[in-house]
Motif scaffolding. Structure first.
Motif, PDB file in Angstrom:
ATOM      1  N   LEU A   1      54.749   0.871  50.798  1.00  0.00           N
ATOM      2  CA  LEU A   1      53.799  -0.219  50.969  1.00  0.00           C
ATOM      3  C   LEU A   1      54.348  -1.504  50.358  1.00  0.00           C
ATOM      4  CD1 LEU A   1      50.533   1.688  49.992  1.00  0.00           C
ATOM      5  CD2 LEU A   1      51.517   1.393  52.257  1.00  0.00           C
ATOM      6  N   ASP A   2      54.223  -2.593  51.092  1.00  0.00           N
ATOM      7  CA  ASP A   2      54.639  -3.915  50.629  1.00  0.00           C
ATOM      8  C   ASP A   2      53.480  -4.558  49.870  1.00  0.00           C
ATOM      9  OD1 ASP A   2      55.511  -6.477  50.217  1.00  0.00           O
ATOM     10  OD2 ASP A   2      55.805  -6.970  52.336  1.00  0.00           O
ATOM     11  N   LEU A   3      53.610  -4.627  48.541  1.00  0.00           N
ATOM     12  CA  LEU A   3      52.527  -5.155  47.713  1.00  0.00           C
ATOM     13  C   LEU A   3      52.603  -6.660  47.526  1.00  0.00           C
ATOM     14  CD1 LEU A   3      52.122  -2.414  44.953  1.00  0.00           C
ATOM     15  CD2 LEU A   3      51.347  -2.437  47.331  1.00  0.00           C
ATOM     16  N   THR A   4      53.569  -7.315  48.174  1.00  0.00           N
ATOM     17  CA  THR A   4      53.597  -8.773  48.128  1.00  0.00           C
ATOM     18  C   THR A   4      52.579  -9.369  49.092  1.00  0.00           C
ATOM     19  OG1 THR A   4      55.333  -8.985  49.817  1.00  0.00           O
ATOM     20  CG2 THR A   4      56.044  -8.726  47.519  1.00  0.00           C
ATOM     21  N   LYS A   5      52.049  -8.568  49.997  1.00  0.00           N
ATOM     22  CA  LYS A   5      51.020  -9.039  50.926  1.00  0.00           C
ATOM     23  C   LYS A   5      49.697  -9.201  50.188  1.00  0.00           C
ATOM     24  CE  LYS A   5      52.882  -6.493  54.929  1.00  0.00           C
ATOM     25  NZ  LYS A   5      52.549  -5.436  55.932  1.00  0.00           N
TER      26      LYS A   5
ATOM     27  N   ASP B   1      61.486  -1.499  37.695  1.00  0.00           N
ATOM     28  CA  ASP B   1      62.157  -2.549  38.462  1.00  0.00           C
ATOM     29  C   ASP B   1      61.238  -3.108  39.552  1.00  0.00           C
ATOM     30  OD1 ASP B   1      64.403  -4.189  38.797  1.00  0.00           O
ATOM     31  OD2 ASP B   1      65.228  -2.935  40.390  1.00  0.00           O
ATOM     32  N   ASN B   2      59.986  -3.359  39.176  1.00  0.00           N
ATOM     33  CA  ASN B   2      58.974  -3.936  40.069  1.00  0.00           C
ATOM     34  C   ASN B   2      58.616  -3.045  41.257  1.00  0.00           C
ATOM     35  OD1 ASN B   2      58.416  -6.324  38.653  1.00  0.00           O
ATOM     36  ND2 ASN B   2      60.175  -7.355  39.552  1.00  0.00           N
ATOM     37  N   ALA B   3      58.878  -1.750  41.145  1.00  0.00           N
ATOM     38  CA  ALA B   3      58.535  -0.816  42.213  1.00  0.00           C
ATOM     39  C   ALA B   3      57.797   0.378  41.625  1.00  0.00           C
ATOM     40  CB  ALA B   3      59.787  -0.349  42.948  1.00  0.00           C
ATOM     41  N   GLY B   4      56.766   0.835  42.337  1.00  0.00           N
ATOM     42  CA  GLY B   4      56.022   2.011  41.921  1.00  0.00           C
ATOM     43  C   GLY B   4      56.260   3.161  42.881  1.00  0.00           C
TER      44      GLY B   4
ATOM     45  N   THR C   1      55.953  -5.040  43.391  1.00  0.00           N
ATOM     46  CA  THR C   1      56.161  -5.550  44.752  1.00  0.00           C
ATOM     47  C   THR C   1      56.139  -4.483  45.839  1.00  0.00           C
ATOM     48  OG1 THR C   1      58.567  -5.403  44.471  1.00  0.00           O
ATOM     49  CG2 THR C   1      57.507  -7.499  43.901  1.00  0.00           C
ATOM     50  N   GLN C   2      56.298  -3.209  45.476  1.00  0.00           N
ATOM     51  CA  GLN C   2      56.237  -2.161  46.502  1.00  0.00           C
ATOM     52  C   GLN C   2      55.781  -0.849  45.883  1.00  0.00           C
ATOM     53  OE1 GLN C   2      60.403  -1.896  47.937  1.00  0.00           O
ATOM     54  NE2 GLN C   2      60.499   0.132  47.027  1.00  0.00           N
TER      55      GLN C   2
END
Length: 344
Positions: free
Chosen positions: A139-143, A248-251, A285-286
């Motif tokens: 999933l793109d969490l920047t949206k 690193d900004n990813a889950g 972010t993702q």
């Protein structure tokens, strides 16, 4: 690629500086945050971080952990190598050849190395043990939240909106739970494993992960609440939970469980939504749902339909075994197949 590859051991700082020049977040299992967990689990320890170079140019970096099985030892680069250049079949083959030569000299005790590769090849073997996967949902969490919800399937959007109206359900982060508190969650995991037919570790393994990974691990729990005589919600009973890693900004989903009440109330849907919106608010972010079923991973077909509600399925590099001692590796394969046949 025509230059001869060579391999050097590098420091953690140099490893991260190179790994973060790649196009994707560094997997937590390749980062130093994972080292304390390797140290906490019996039979495992971090081994080395390496850089693979063609001349002066870094092609890939890889972090390797040493594992001890019953009567054998091996190395595992979980979600590695981390590629710094285009990942072609020829480059993969050359990197593996360089690694094999290096490891036969530096780790003569290792029967094989487990690593990830995009392109099938004759030297890549199906895993002796454990499950790998080659498809997932990311999933793109920047949206915006609205756009994230719009990216769900029609059924996923409907279920998400419906469960958000369920006032008898709450989702809380319980990362600091005690071993006694975790017993309630572990009972749900046992139920899930028995229902879906997979094996689980002792509760201590998950507790060690929570303790050793620190800020990089999160435990989310969905609870159902009855209403008291005064109309207030009573303390809730756990029905579903997810253990996520964040690095690193990813889950990423790591472990998840849900009982029959969770299935009947869409608790897993509610959990996913609460997790991704909470992490999005923190700047993550993702979010990777960690594996769906495919021809390579038939045991995960049961979760494919569920996870597909959250977005498109994408390809990811699966894990493979690469024999360092071919005869020893074949013997291990024969022994494990015989053991499984006896169990059946």
């Amino acid at each position: 690629m025509t230059a001869t590859l060579h391999i050097d051991e590098i420091s953690t700082d140099d490893f991260l500086a190179l790994a973060r020049t790649g196009s994707e977040p560094v997997p937590i299992e390749q980062g130093p945050a994972w080292d304390p967990y390797d140290e906490a689990v019996e039979g495992r320890e971090h081994w080395r971080r390496l850089v693979i170079k063609a001349g002066a140019d870094a092609v890939a970096v890889v972090s390797l952990s040493a594992y001890e099985g019953r009567g054998f030892r091996y190395l595992w680069a979980r979600h590695g190598p981390v590629w710094l250049t285009e990942q072609t079949p020829e480059r993969e083959r050359m990197v593996r050849a360089a690694l094999i030569a290096y490891l036969r000299k530096e780790a003569p005790w290792a029967a094989f190395v487990r690593l990830h590769a995009k392109h099938p090849a004759s030297d890549l073997h199906e895993l002796l043990q454990t499950v790998t996967y080659d498809h997932t949902v990311i999933l793109d969490l920047t949206k915006s939240e609205d756009d994230i919800l719009a990216s769900f399937s029609k059924r996923g959007r409907y279920k998400t909106r419906r469960t958000l109206k369920d006032e008898a359900m709450t989702v809380t982060e319980e990362s600091n739970c005690t071993p006694e508190e975790f017993e309630e969650l572990y009972a749900i995991y046992r139920e899930t494993a028995e229902r879906d037919g997979f094996g689980i570790f002792p509760a201590s393994v998950y507790l060690e992960m929570l303790e050793s990974l620190g800020e990089h691990v999160r435990l989310w729990v969905a609870r159902r609440h009855d209403t008291g005589a005064d109309g207030d919600l009573l303390p809730g009973r756990a029905v579903s939970w997810v253990l996520s890693t964040v690095y690193d900004n990813a889950g990423c989903d790591t472990y998840a469980a849900g009982n029959m009440e969770a299935r009947n109330t869409n608790a897993a849907i509610r959990l996913k939504w609460e997790i991704i919106t909470a992490l999005k608010a923190e700047g993550i972010t993702q979010y990777d749902l960690m594996g769906v079923g495919s021809d390579r991973a038939p045991t995960l077909m049961g979760v494919r339909e569920f996870k597909q509600q959250f977005g498109e399925i994408v390809y990811v590099d699966p894990a493979w075994d690469v024999a360092l001692k071919p005869l020893r590796y074949r013997m291990l394969g024969w022994a494990l197949r015989a053991k499984r046949a006896l169990r059946r």
